[in-house]
Design a protein around this motif. Sequence first.
Motif, PDB file in Angstrom:
ATOM      1  N   ALA A 179      27.728  28.487  53.450  1.00  9.30           N
ATOM      2  CA  ALA A 179      27.120  28.223  52.140  1.00  9.30           C
ATOM      3  C   ALA A 179      27.843  29.002  51.043  1.00  9.30           C
ATOM      4  O   ALA A 179      28.076  28.477  49.944  1.00  9.30           O
ATOM      5  N   GLU A 180      28.198  30.260  51.328  1.00  8.88           N
ATOM      6  CA  GLU A 180      28.926  31.078  50.347  1.00  8.88           C
ATOM      7  C   GLU A 180      30.294  30.480  50.037  1.00  8.88           C
ATOM      8  O   GLU A 180      30.735  30.484  48.877  1.00  8.88           O
ATOM      9  N   TYR A 181      30.951  29.967  51.058  1.00 12.04           N
ATOM     10  CA  TYR A 181      32.257  29.341  50.831  1.00 12.04           C
ATOM     11  C   TYR A 181      32.115  28.132  49.909  1.00 12.04           C
ATOM     12  O   TYR A 181      32.855  27.984  48.927  1.00 12.04           O
ATOM     13  N   LEU A 182      31.164  27.240  50.210  1.00 11.11           N
ATOM     14  CA  LEU A 182      30.995  26.026  49.405  1.00 11.11           C
ATOM     15  C   LEU A 182      30.549  26.363  47.983  1.00 11.11           C
ATOM     16  O   LEU A 182      30.980  25.725  47.019  1.00 11.11           O
ATOM     17  N   ALA A 183      29.682  27.389  47.842  1.00 12.34           N
ATOM     18  CA  ALA A 183      29.142  27.718  46.524  1.00 12.34           C
ATOM     19  C   ALA A 183      30.135  28.471  45.658  1.00 12.34           C
ATOM     20  O   ALA A 183      30.326  28.134  44.485  1.00 12.34           O
ATOM     21  N   PHE A 184      30.775  29.478  46.208  1.00  9.59           N
ATOM     22  CA  PHE A 184      31.553  30.397  45.385  1.00  9.59           C
ATOM     23  C   PHE A 184      33.056  30.148  45.410  1.00  9.59           C
ATOM     24  O   PHE A 184      33.799  30.739  44.622  1.00  9.59           O
ATOM     25  N   GLU A 185      33.511  29.267  46.308  1.00  7.25           N
ATOM     26  CA  GLU A 185      34.927  28.900  46.308  1.00  7.25           C
ATOM     27  C   GLU A 185      35.141  27.431  45.953  1.00  7.25           C
ATOM     28  O   GLU A 185      36.172  27.068  45.392  1.00  7.25           O
ATOM     29  N   GLU A 186      34.145  26.582  46.285  1.00  2.08           N
ATOM     30  CA  GLU A 186      34.247  25.166  45.936  1.00  2.08           C
ATOM     31  C   GLU A 186      33.341  24.802  44.754  1.00  2.08           C
ATOM     32  O   GLU A 186      33.232  23.627  44.398  1.00  2.08           O
ATOM     33  N   ASP A 187      32.660  25.806  44.171  1.00  2.00           N
ATOM     34  CA  ASP A 187      31.816  25.625  42.980  1.00  2.00           C
ATOM     35  C   ASP A 187      30.709  24.597  43.188  1.00  2.00           C
ATOM     36  O   ASP A 187      30.370  23.825  42.277  1.00  2.00           O
ATOM     37  N   MET A 188      30.120  24.584  44.364  1.00  2.00           N
ATOM     38  CA  MET A 188      29.049  23.649  44.659  1.00  2.00           C
ATOM     39  C   MET A 188      27.695  24.336  44.564  1.00  2.00           C
ATOM     40  O   MET A 188      27.593  25.571  44.651  1.00  2.00           O
ATOM     41  N   HIS A 189      26.650  23.544  44.372  1.00  2.00           N
ATOM     42  CA  HIS A 189      25.280  24.049  44.392  1.00  2.00           C
ATOM     43  C   HIS A 189      24.700  23.725  45.768  1.00  2.00           C
ATOM     44  O   HIS A 189      24.525  22.556  46.120  1.00  2.00           O
ATOM     45  N   ILE A 190      24.403  24.765  46.541  1.00  2.00           N
ATOM     46  CA  ILE A 190      24.024  24.612  47.940  1.00  2.00           C
ATOM     47  C   ILE A 190      22.553  24.965  48.129  1.00  2.00           C
ATOM     48  O   ILE A 190      22.092  26.022  47.678  1.00  2.00           O
ATOM     49  N   LEU A 191      21.831  24.085  48.804  1.00  3.31           N
ATOM     50  CA  LEU A 191      20.458  24.355  49.219  1.00  3.31           C
ATOM     51  C   LEU A 191      20.478  24.650  50.708  1.00  3.31           C
ATOM     52  O   LEU A 191      20.886  23.799  51.512  1.00  3.31           O
ATOM     53  N   VAL A 192      20.065  25.854  51.091  1.00 10.74           N
ATOM     54  CA  VAL A 192      20.006  26.249  52.500  1.00 10.74           C
ATOM     55  C   VAL A 192      18.557  26.126  52.974  1.00 10.74           C
ATOM     56  O   VAL A 192      17.667  26.772  52.420  1.00 10.74           O
ATOM     57  N   VAL A 193      18.331  25.290  53.972  1.00 15.01           N
ATOM     58  CA  VAL A 193      17.007  25.142  54.589  1.00 15.01           C
ATOM     59  C   VAL A 193      17.123  25.652  56.013  1.00 15.01           C
ATOM     60  O   VAL A 193      17.906  25.115  56.807  1.00 15.01           O
ATOM     61  N   MET A 194      16.356  26.687  56.339  1.00 17.52           N
ATOM     62  CA  MET A 194      16.488  27.362  57.631  1.00 17.52           C
ATOM     63  C   MET A 194      15.144  27.408  58.350  1.00 17.52           C
ATOM     64  O   MET A 194      14.175  27.961  57.847  1.00 17.52           O
ATOM     65  N   THR A 195      15.071  26.808  59.536  1.00 14.01           N
ATOM     66  CA  THR A 195      13.858  26.793  60.332  1.00 14.01           C
ATOM     67  C   THR A 195      14.213  27.060  61.799  1.00 14.01           C
ATOM     68  O   THR A 195      15.204  26.514  62.286  1.00 14.01           O
ATOM     69  N   ASP A 196      13.589  27.948  62.492  1.00 12.77           N
ATOM     70  CA  ASP A 196      12.379  28.656  62.174  1.00 12.77           C
ATOM     71  C   ASP A 196      12.719  30.134  62.255  1.00 12.77           C
ATOM     72  O   ASP A 196      13.202  30.613  63.274  1.00 12.77           O
ATOM     73  N   MET A 197      12.486  30.878  61.141  1.00 17.54           N
ATOM     74  CA  MET A 197      12.843  32.290  61.099  1.00 17.54           C
ATOM     75  C   MET A 197      12.043  33.124  62.097  1.00 17.54           C
ATOM     76  O   MET A 197      12.464  34.208  62.487  1.00 17.54           O
ATOM     77  N   THR A 198      10.890  32.618  62.524  1.00 16.60           N
ATOM     78  CA  THR A 198      10.112  33.336  63.541  1.00 16.60           C
ATOM     79  C   THR A 198      10.901  33.423  64.841  1.00 16.60           C
ATOM     80  O   THR A 198      10.863  34.447  65.538  1.00 16.60           O
ATOM     81  N   ASN A 199      11.617  32.357  65.217  1.00 17.21           N
ATOM     82  CA  ASN A 199      12.445  32.382  66.424  1.00 17.21           C
ATOM     83  C   ASN A 199      13.569  33.402  66.297  1.00 17.21           C
ATOM     84  O   ASN A 199      13.944  34.063  67.271  1.00 17.21           O
TER      85      ASN A 199
END
Length: 456
Positions: A232-252
């Motif tokens: 996500a950092e690569y796409l956002a800060f090197e390719e200038d993209m707006h990235i939405l990170v959806v992460m499931t399940d943090m309990t695991n």
Amino acid sequence: MFKEYLKIDKIEGPLIFLKGIKEAKYGEIIEIKLENELRVGKVITIDENMVVAQVFEGTSGLSTVNASVRFTGESMTLNLSKNILGRVFNGLGNPIDGGGPIYSSKSYNINSRPINPVSRKYPRDYIETGVSSIDVLSTLIRGQKLPIFSGNGLPHKELAAQIVSQAKIASALEEKFAVCFVAIGVTKDEGAYFVEKFEESGTLNNVVMYMNYADDPVTERLSIPKCALTAAEYLAFEEDMHILVVMTDMTNYCEALREIASAKEEVPSRKGYPGYLYSDLAFIYERAGMLKDKKGSITFIPILTMPNDDITHPIPDLTGYITEGQIVLSRDLSNKDINPPVNVMPSLSRLMKDGIGEGYTREDHPDLANQLFSSFSKVLDVRSLAQIIGESDLSDLDKLYIEYGKMFENTFLNQGFSERRTIIQSLDLGWKALSILPPEALDRLDDETISKYHRR
């Protein structure tokens, strides 16, 4: 020249222990050679007499004398390019979709640092999820960290797929928007469900997926958030993209952290979790945001299941301290077949005030959201009163609140997992629900706004 050690002193679960190692580095990648197999591990503890490493492929078949260990002197890295979009990777960042490896002239350390507060840019502008209860009442702002608190058996899986399939930003930037989806400890059926939903919605080519299955080694669950956020950092800060990170399940993820800590014989803290659970979660969550000198952004929606629906459990409790609000799912609403079952009263987005209203969504949005909250809180009071005196003995205004509550839940909150609503459609639905109440009951709205939007 790297040394190769021919004896493992101790094996405990997914961990190996080695004595007499002097040159090891924290986070260093190691190679474990068996007779016909090569496994990979990572150094996770170094003390005066012992080095502890976790083996990604597990320690099954290993003994203290049948394997050799080589220290590579390197940290775990990923090869990244824009070609990762539309691909599926495992918890170590290796492709699992049959599409071949990612070729790049650069490799990136997955242990990137959280964003320095001095370098952060304040989040502005909203991300439209297509879900009325989120877009109107707990608006997701670009660069925000907004977790979803769920419970076992609640449809957070369906909500996650809906958000990934429907999320969008302003049309001028739409081509620069992508999603990074992370599944931790899911079953194969759940993994197939996500891929199928993204294919049906036509968004699969704009999503990079990181999948850790329930039968994968537990140690992979500790690396998959870092791999995904590095991408996500690569796409956002090197390719200038707006990235939405959806992460499931943090309990695991937290359960895996507790299991590894127990194998390392660390002193447990609350509920048996390690004392560094807070800092570990913060290390992950704080990698989201916006930078002053970069055009791209990372918006983070971690999803977690609350054990026994306990919002004071360490995982949701610590997550709430680090993030900027929460969306809470309700078991009662789910039992009424209201989907997505968002419980609006404990849900909030602390940054929504700076990304809604005129110039962002619509000028009536802030006051409308306040009025919807206020009116629904009165509905809950009236429902409690009705259980005592009976609905027939309520005042005429209280009966209108009962009617408003039914429309709010059945029409505004309830939209299913396949319907997408624009922000304007959602705002108009809010006004439709408020039209049941007389103008004098709308104490959070001014006369001009009421005369413009209220229809009774």
